[in-house]
Write an enzyme that holds these catalytic residues in place. Structure first.
Site: not given
Lengths: 277, 542
Positions: B216, B220, B367-369, B430-431
């Site tokens: 996580h 940041y 989301h993370f893209h 995913r994956r």
């Protein structure tokens, strides 16, 4: 660049202390409050009885009776049935008509010719039960994974193909309409059936026994059975007297239920009508 | 520039974006494979190798080198002093560069197809892990230099506030040092011994927990350069002072605090932890909205000042009056929009109950893209558009291609990730390499994947246009004055409490929070009987 006037006033240390104090208070309060809620309040709400110590232990994952806690898998396999391609093809190829002949000769006396039991408290209704569920139980009676003085010799007299035929026959019968009036079941029983109790590791009953049949293949339909039969089976799972549930699924769930919850669940399924699919 | 650091910074950011371009090509190809079109070379093996390379570059190589290069830039321009040691800085660069090659080669050879999360019991070639480790060690040189540079400046400027850009950069250096702890321990004590065959069993629960420690806050670490640009570059580009310097410091500090003890929200569905510490970390995760909202407020306020200074009137008239032709202003706005959408998705992820719904689905990748590829990387572009001309002493004659590139990226990421979120809600895991859309159960997914793939190609076009924009700078006209000007606050602080001018208090607090949040969850693996997994090696060939 730097001049003396930029330097801090002499009370800088006092200022630092103030920051340390209030930051510690804020962080400490937040952490303590969060831990209190996560460690005690929430798990306690999910306990069937008031047991703070048990709740805390479970919240950090060290419940004594958890199946993984012993570290040993000394138990014999729950069942020899596997849902292999062969099993599935065999079930597909089963012949309900020849199953019907066997049922008339051997099963009808107790389970009824159309699968409607003569004494539902002792013998489950089989009409409309899934083929997989009936087949698995018959095989388990044959291998001794499920014990019964009555059923064992009867099942052992059948070949594997015959068990599939019998299962196909009962599965094709019209399901029993639920009996009796619908007694009021408490809201927490309905919630247990629909949502489960995630914090106690209890999935919703519907996730396996629901209309969508999204659960394991052998999960039976529960609606239409007698309440006392269902309660009896739950008790046997809880005490591990009955142990032919794969991966100890039902034993794990049942032993977490209080006697009142078992009774409530049995009443819920035994006396309600299934929703129209 | 004054201190002859141009080549150092150009090397870092140049390698960073060179790898980004390669990974963007892989990304577009992966979207094509997932769409059901059979592009060349599409097999599950090549797909997962490609995903491993894409993730390793975009997760470990590109942002790390960019942040290092940007940090060196800030250290010399904001502090107006040379770097404490050029030799150490170059050593860090070469370690990271060698590490990059060492990590990528085994992937290309098909011997490290473990994805960038390398969850054991999957194990790949030892060179892959050593490569990633070298990148981390190289970045530690940067951490040391940033802390060292600030210490020198504070010694020479007693009592004065550290410039905000440098304060943010050193926040990121400490954040990164804390972040890398988990993954470094996992690589050194679990993955490398397993990949060498020294151990046959691996504690997958421990490995996942250590990785969550890193997984996580690493986000940041990627994000902080964008925040530094929001506070110190965007208001300047819009032609206004920063609304509040102290808000910036508080935001940076809060990001340091609430990015670290929260990684277990990646493990909500994992069986190796009880609910208590998952709940605690979920609560701490929720606090990260504080610095985000502080930042949105402060930067919007700064922009309002800029708009009104430029003659904007009325409740919203100042928005139209902003200098939208400047890439930094445009990118900041686009980034905020993406951050807003991504933030909503993040709230779903951190909520214990809703997480169950989207766990291990395409929602998470989307989301993370959206957050990283969208909100953060678009700021990397804008930062580069600002500092690359300064490093070269040249200025782009025409900023229209720059704006086009930013718009393309913005539209591309939205078209890519919005349908991707929907696919996650529909249950797409995913994956997974290939989907058989002939199966009626999943046939309705395919149109969404097609749209998503189209967005992927827009992003690829944007990435290539970015490289082109940078390349044309080398033939742009030279400028005389190439000094860097950071935004100064409306009321620049004359003096700050030590708490807002240093990190001692905050590092102690991070230590406390980490011990509370991870002490028992990690300790249990050593206190209780655990069930390790058999090591599964993917490099069957060797």
């Amino acid at each position: 660049m730097s001049t003396d006037q930029d330097k801090g006033p002499p009370d800088r240390r006092a200022e630092d202390r103030l920051w340390r104090f209030w930051v510690s208070i804020a962080a400490g309060t937040f952490v303590v409050a969060s831990l209190l809620v996560g460690l005690v309040v929430l798990p306690l709400r999910e306990e069937a009885r008031f047991d703070p110590w048990g709740a805390i232990c479970r919240a950090i994952g060290i419940r004594k009776d958890a199946p993984t806690a012993t570290g040993k898998s000394s138990d014999p396999p729950a069942s020899s049935v596997t849902w292999s391609e062969g099993t599935r093809l065999g079930l597909l190829a089963a012949n309900p008509a020849s199953g019907g002949t066997i049922v008339k000769d051997t099963c009808a006396a107790c389970h009824g010719e159309a699968g409607v039991s003569v004494d539902p408290q002792q013998f489950p209704n089989l009409a409309g039960q899934t083929q997989e569920a009936i087949f698995k139980q018959l095989r388990d009676f044959q291998t001794g994974a499920r014990t019964s003085d009555i059923m064992a010799p009867i099942a052992q007299a059948l070949t594997e193909a015959q068990t599939k035929d019998v299962a196909a026959y009962f599965a094709a019968q019209k399901p029993v309409e639920a009996v009796g009036s619908s007694p009021s079941v408490s809201a927490n029983i309905v919630e247990l059936a629909h949502i489960g109790a995630p914090a106690r590791g209890i999935p919703s009953c519907y996730s396996c026994h629901g209309q969508s049949r999204s659960g394991p293949e052998e999960a039976p339909v529960l609606f239409g059975q007698s309440a006392s039969y269902l309660e009896d089976q739950l008790k046997k799972f809880a005490s591990a007297e009955r142990r032919n549930d794969m991966f100890a699924r039902m034993r794990t769930i049942a032993k977490q239920l209080s006697p009142e919850e078992m009774h409530g669940m049995a009443m819920y399924y035994g006396n309600s009508r299934p929703a129209k699919p | 520039m004054k201190y002859r650091v141009e080549n150092l910074i150009l090397a870092h950011i140049g390698v960073s974006f060179a790898t980004l371009a390669a990974a963007a090509v892989l990304g577009a190809w992966q979207m094509t494979v997932r769409s059901g079109i059979d592009p060349p070379f599409a097999t599950p093996e090549t797909y997962f190798a490609s995903v491993s390379a894409h993730g390793t570059i975009m997760g470990y190589v590109m942002p790390t080198l960019f942040t290092m290069g940007f940090g060196y830039f800030v250290a010399v321009t904001a502090l107006d002093q040379p770097l404490p040691s050029m030799r150490l800085a170059w050593a860090g660069f070469w370690l990271a560069a060698v590490g990059t090659v060492a990590a990528i080669v085994p992937i290309v050879m098909g011997k490290a197809t473990v994805l960038y999360t390398f969850y054991p019991p999957l194990t790949g070639s030892v060179f892959y892990y050593l490569g990633v480790l070298l990148i981390v060690v190289g970045s530690w040189a940067w951490v040391a230099l940033m802390i060292w540079a600030m210490a020198i400046w504070k010694r020479d400027n007693p009592g004065r506030p550290v410039p905000l850009a440098m304060f943010g950069t050193v926040t990121n250096a400490y954040l990164w040092l804390w972040t890398t702890g988990g993954v470094a321990v996992e690589i050194i004590f679990q993955l490398i011994p397993a990949s060498l065959g020294w151990t046959q069993m691996i504690d997958v629960g421990l490995a996942r927990t250590l990785f969550a420690w890193t997984l996580h806050p690493i986000v940041y670490f990627w994000l902080l350069p964008a925040y530094i640009a929001f506070y110190t570059m965007a208001p300047q580009a819009a032609g206004a002072p920063l609304y509040s310097d102290v808000m910036g410091r508080l935001s940076f500090i809060l990001l340091l605090l609430f990015s670290l003890p929260v990684g277990m929200h990646h493990l909500f569905m994992d069986p190796e932890h009880g609910t208590a510490f998952k709940f605690l970390q979920a609560m701490l995760t929720a606090l990260v909205v504080l610095p985000t909202l502080l930042t949105i407020f402060t930067i919007s306020a700064s922009m309002e000042i800029a708009g009104r200074l430029r003659g904007g009137k009325g409740l919203f008239g100042w928005i139209a009056a902003l200098p939208w032709d400047r890439p930094m202003v445009l990118a900041t706005c686009l980034s905020f929009v993406l951050l807003g959408f991504g933030g909503f998705g993040g709230v779903v992820n951190m909520a214990y109950g809703m997480n169950a719904m989207i766990h291990n689905t395409s929602w998470v990748t989307a989301h993370f893209h959206l957050i990283f590829g969208g909100a953060v990387v678009i700021m990397y572009y804008a930062i580069t558009y600002q500092i690359w001309p300064i490093l070269l002493g040249r200025e782009a004659a025409d900023v229209r291609p720059l704006r086009l590139q930013l718009w393309l990226w913005f539209i591309g990421i939205i078209i890519t990730t919005f349908p991707w979120h929907v696919l996650g809600l529909l249950g797409q895991p995913r994956r997974i390499a290939t989907f058989d859309y002939a199966n009626p159960a999943i046939a309705p997914w395919q149109p969404w994947v097609f749209v998503s793939m189209f967005g992927g190609y827009l992003m690829l076009a944007s990435a290539l246009l970015f490289v082109w924009n940078i390349a044309t700078l080398y033939r742009a006209r030279p400028v005389g004055d190439n000094r860097m000007h950071y935004a100064v606050a409306v009321y620049p602080p004359a003096r700050l409490p030590n708490a807002l001018n240093g990190f001692a208090l905050w590092n102690w607090l991070v230590l406390f929070l980490m011990v509370v949040a991870y002490g028992y969850p990690l300790g249990q693996f050593f206190l209780m009987d655990v069930y390790p997994g058999l090591v599964h090696r993917v490099d069957i060939g060797s």
